[in-house]
Design a protein around this motif. Structure first.
Motif, short mmCIF file in Angstrom:
data_model
loop_
_atom_site.label_atom_id
_atom_site.label_comp_id
_atom_site.label_asym_id
_atom_site.label_seq_id
_atom_site.Cartn_x
_atom_site.Cartn_y
_atom_site.Cartn_z
N ILE A 295 0.51 -1.84 0.18
CA ILE A 295 0.32 0.37 0.01
C ILE A 295 0.84 1.12 -0.29
N GLY A 296 2.34 0.91 -0.08
CA GLY A 296 3.05 2.12 -0.26
C GLY A 296 3.73 2.65 -1.00
N VAL A 297 4.68 3.75 -1.02
CA VAL A 297 4.80 3.67 -2.83
C VAL A 297 7.30 3.90 -3.02
N LEU A 298 7.61 3.63 -1.61
CA LEU A 298 8.51 3.27 -1.86
C LEU A 298 8.97 1.72 -2.48
N TRP A 299 8.23 1.29 -2.95
CA TRP A 299 8.36 -0.43 -3.74
C TRP A 299 8.24 0.13 -5.20
N TYR A 300 7.04 0.56 -5.56
CA TYR A 300 7.27 1.05 -7.19
C TYR A 300 8.82 1.95 -7.74
N PHE A 301 9.04 2.97 -6.28
CA PHE A 301 9.89 3.82 -6.45
C PHE A 301 11.05 2.53 -6.83
N PHE A 302 11.53 2.35 -6.21
CA PHE A 302 13.43 1.42 -6.09
C PHE A 302 13.10 0.59 -7.28
N ASP A 307 20.34 1.31 -10.52
CA ASP A 307 21.09 0.96 -9.17
C ASP A 307 21.89 1.65 -9.08
N PHE A 308 22.38 2.52 -9.28
CA PHE A 308 23.54 3.84 -8.78
C PHE A 308 23.36 4.50 -8.27
N PHE A 309 21.42 4.75 -7.54
CA PHE A 309 21.76 5.99 -6.81
C PHE A 309 20.70 5.48 -6.33
N ARG A 310 20.43 4.13 -6.32
CA ARG A 310 19.90 3.41 -4.82
C ARG A 310 20.74 3.77 -3.69
N ASN A 311 21.68 3.67 -3.06
CA ASN A 311 21.66 4.11 -1.71
C ASN A 311 21.50 5.39 -1.61
N PHE A 312 21.73 5.83 -2.12
CA PHE A 312 21.81 7.46 -2.27
C PHE A 312 20.21 8.08 -1.85
N PHE A 313 19.09 7.12 -2.93
CA PHE A 313 17.67 7.26 -2.16
C PHE A 313 17.33 6.70 -1.06
N LEU A 314 18.32 5.70 -0.81
CA LEU A 314 18.19 4.93 0.27
C LEU A 314 17.98 5.83 1.65
N ILE A 315 19.38 6.20 1.44
CA ILE A 315 19.50 7.50 2.93
C ILE A 315 18.75 9.05 2.85
N VAL A 316 18.01 9.09 1.59
CA VAL A 316 17.07 10.11 1.77
C VAL A 316 15.80 9.41 1.87
N PHE A 317 15.40 8.79 1.81
CA PHE A 317 14.05 8.25 2.17
C PHE A 317 13.74 7.95 4.03
N ASN A 318 15.26 6.75 4.16
CA ASN A 318 15.28 6.84 5.71
C ASN A 318 15.35 7.95 6.80
N MET A 319 15.85 9.09 6.27
CA MET A 319 16.27 9.96 6.79
C MET A 319 15.44 11.01 6.85
N ASN A 320 14.90 10.53 5.75
CA ASN A 320 13.08 11.58 5.60
C ASN A 320 12.44 12.39 7.02
N ASN A 409 0.70 0.67 -12.34
CA ASN A 409 -0.14 2.24 -12.51
C ASN A 409 -0.80 1.87 -11.78
N PHE A 410 -1.95 1.54 -12.25
CA PHE A 410 -3.36 1.05 -11.64
C PHE A 410 -2.85 1.42 -10.32
N TYR A 411 -2.42 -0.23 -9.24
CA TYR A 411 -2.19 -0.64 -8.01
C TYR A 411 -1.33 0.40 -7.32
N PHE A 412 -0.63 1.28 -8.19
CA PHE A 412 0.78 2.22 -7.29
C PHE A 412 -0.29 4.02 -7.18
N ALA A 413 -1.66 3.82 -8.23
CA ALA A 413 -1.28 5.22 -8.10
C ALA A 413 -2.56 5.47 -6.83
N THR A 414 -3.06 3.87 -6.11
CA THR A 414 -4.00 3.87 -5.38
C THR A 414 -2.97 4.27 -4.00
N GLY A 415 -2.09 3.70 -3.85
CA GLY A 415 -0.68 3.92 -3.09
C GLY A 415 -0.49 5.79 -3.09
#
Length: 446
Positions: A295-302, A307-320, A409-415
């Motif tokens: 039901i969240g949004v992180l699964w679709y984003f990641f 892969d090159f930016f994955r660690n950066f966005f992991l830090i961003v989302f966890n620190m948010n 995208n159908f399911y992600f829209a509900t998230g």
């Protein structure tokens, strides 16, 4: 007396309704729904981990189980029954009720001391504890979480137990609930801020400067000359921060943490040890390894990010989440229980593996502030929005996964809609609470 009988009648009906739904074949198959069960709370995954452990293998060997090893010993033999979660929901509701009673008592004392008798009468129309517990018990999200047989009710129980312990100034109980909740799902670790404020300041009350202003206006003296005055009129005192219960809490938190680590080490002796446990539980949460839809949004984003930016966005989302803690704590330090609700709502919105059980918890706690948030805007919009997302989410998932007439995208829209609703709820509730405090200030000055 009539109100009490009516209340317990509704409680009994909620329990009976859960038992009735459990009697249906396969529990309506709710345990397989991605909105209800996550890789961390799924009872089927727990059964897999329990089977591996019984076979003298590491419960994390099959990459299926990512929960606490202590749950395997406690819930493993009982994976075939859902009655345990009915009891857990009832205990959680009773703790919410007791917390609401303490908050309401402190609120009435504060308003009486401030000579706001009209507000005392208005706040007495709704018994916040009873209302919040019934909201929790009859919330459809709570019911499907219970009937779906996930471990989310246990996570919610531990979080509420910590809040109740802090409201009651029971440091060992608060520390126990906080340690177990953090051990099970990590994100309740941020509750340490409102728990410390609850133990140091006491339950929610109007801002401290209102009491000082009342004392100064009554004595006709300057604010500086009575900055540390404690009034005993009407039996209420101005509570300044006390470090003694906080240090007591930290001591007990250390003790309970050692107990949990020792028991986990014993449970995993020869099966990987604590290092593998942290890697497969908390590490699994922080690195978002499992990209199955939820039901969240992180699964679709990641799933889409390079892969090159994955660690950066992991830090961003966890620190948010951490970036929001300090500003909210500074602004809402006089209302630590409400601050706990805000923190739980934020973590539910931004956590890596959310479920509707997370929303069931903070929506139940929201009922504790029914009197203060009575004028909140967009209430009907939020109510309809939650209903719409709850109905559309399984439909969009079915169109995408089973019928093949849609896409992700159908399911992600509900998230996205779900995250937006939670954002609006957090912003409006905080704004309304601050307006309520400003309203109290105006009543005192006039």
């Amino acid at each position: 007396m009539t109100r009490i009988r009516c209340y317990w009648g509704w409680v009994a009906a909620a329990i009976a309704f859960r038992i009735l739904l459990i009697c249906f074949p396969k529990n309506l198959n709710l345990g397989s729904r991605p909105e209800v069960a996550t890789p961390l709370t799924s009872l089927r995954r727990l059964a897999e981990g329990y089977w591996l452990k019984q076979a003298s293998m590491s419960p994390y060997a099959g990459s299926m189980y990512h929960g606490s090893p202590l749950l395997l010993s406690i819930l493993g033999p009982f994976t075939i029954t859902s009655l345990m979660f009915v009891i857990v929901d009832f205990v959680t509701a009773m703790l919410i009720r007791a917390t609401g009673q303490k908050l309401m008592l402190k609120c009435h004392q504060s308003l009486q001391f401030l000579n706001l008798s009209k507000l005392v009468e208005a706040s007495g129309n709704v018994e916040a504890g009873n209302f919040a517990s019934l909201v929790f018990l009859w919330n459809p999200l709570t019911i499907v979480t219970c009937v779906g047989s996930t471990t989310a009710p246990i996570d919610n129980l531990m979080a509420v137990l910590a809040i109740y312990g802090a409201c009651s100034c029971l440091a060992p109980l608060a520390a126990f609930g906080w340690v177990i909740a953090t051990h099970l799902s990590l994100y309740p670790a941020i509750l340490i801020v409102p728990l410390i404020l609850l133990l140091g300041h006491g339950p929610d009350a109007p801002p401290l400067k209102l009491f000082q202003q009342k004392n100064n206006s009554a004595s006709g003296s300057s604010p500086s000359s009575h900055s540390h005055t404690k009034s005993t009129q009407t039996g209420i005192q101005i509570d300044y921060f006390s470090w003694r219960p906080v240090l007591h809490f930290l001591l007990w938190a250390s003790i309970w943490s050692c107990y949990v680590l020792v028991l986990s080490s014993i449970s995993l002796k020869g099966l990987g040890g604590l290092l593998e446990m942290f890697k497969k539980t908390h590490g699994f949460i922080l690195t978002v390894v499992d990209l199955s839809p939820n039901i969240g949004v992180l699964w679709y984003f990641f799933a889409e990010v390079f892969d090159f930016f994955r660690n950066f966005f992991l830090i961003v989302f966890n620190m948010n989440i951490l970036f929001m803690l300090l500003p909210l704590a500074i602004r809402l330090k006089h209302r630590p229980c409400f601050l706990a609700f805000v923190y739980l709502a934020i973590s539910s919105m931004l956590k890596s593996y959310p479920s509707v059980g997370d929303s069931a918890l903070y929506l139940g706690l929201l009922g504790l502030f029914a009197n203060e948030l009575a004028g909140m805007q967009f209430s009907f919009f939020l109510f309809c929005g939650y209903i719409g997302v709850s109905l559309l989410s399984p439909v969009m998932h079915n169109l995408w996964i089973w019928r093949g007439t849609g896409n992700a995208n159908f399911y992600f829209a509900t998230g996205i809609a779900y995250a937006c609703l939670q954002t609006v709820l957090i912003v409006e509730s905080v704004s309304t609470m601050l307006k309520y405090d400003r309203m109290l200030r105006k009543h005192i000055t006039t």
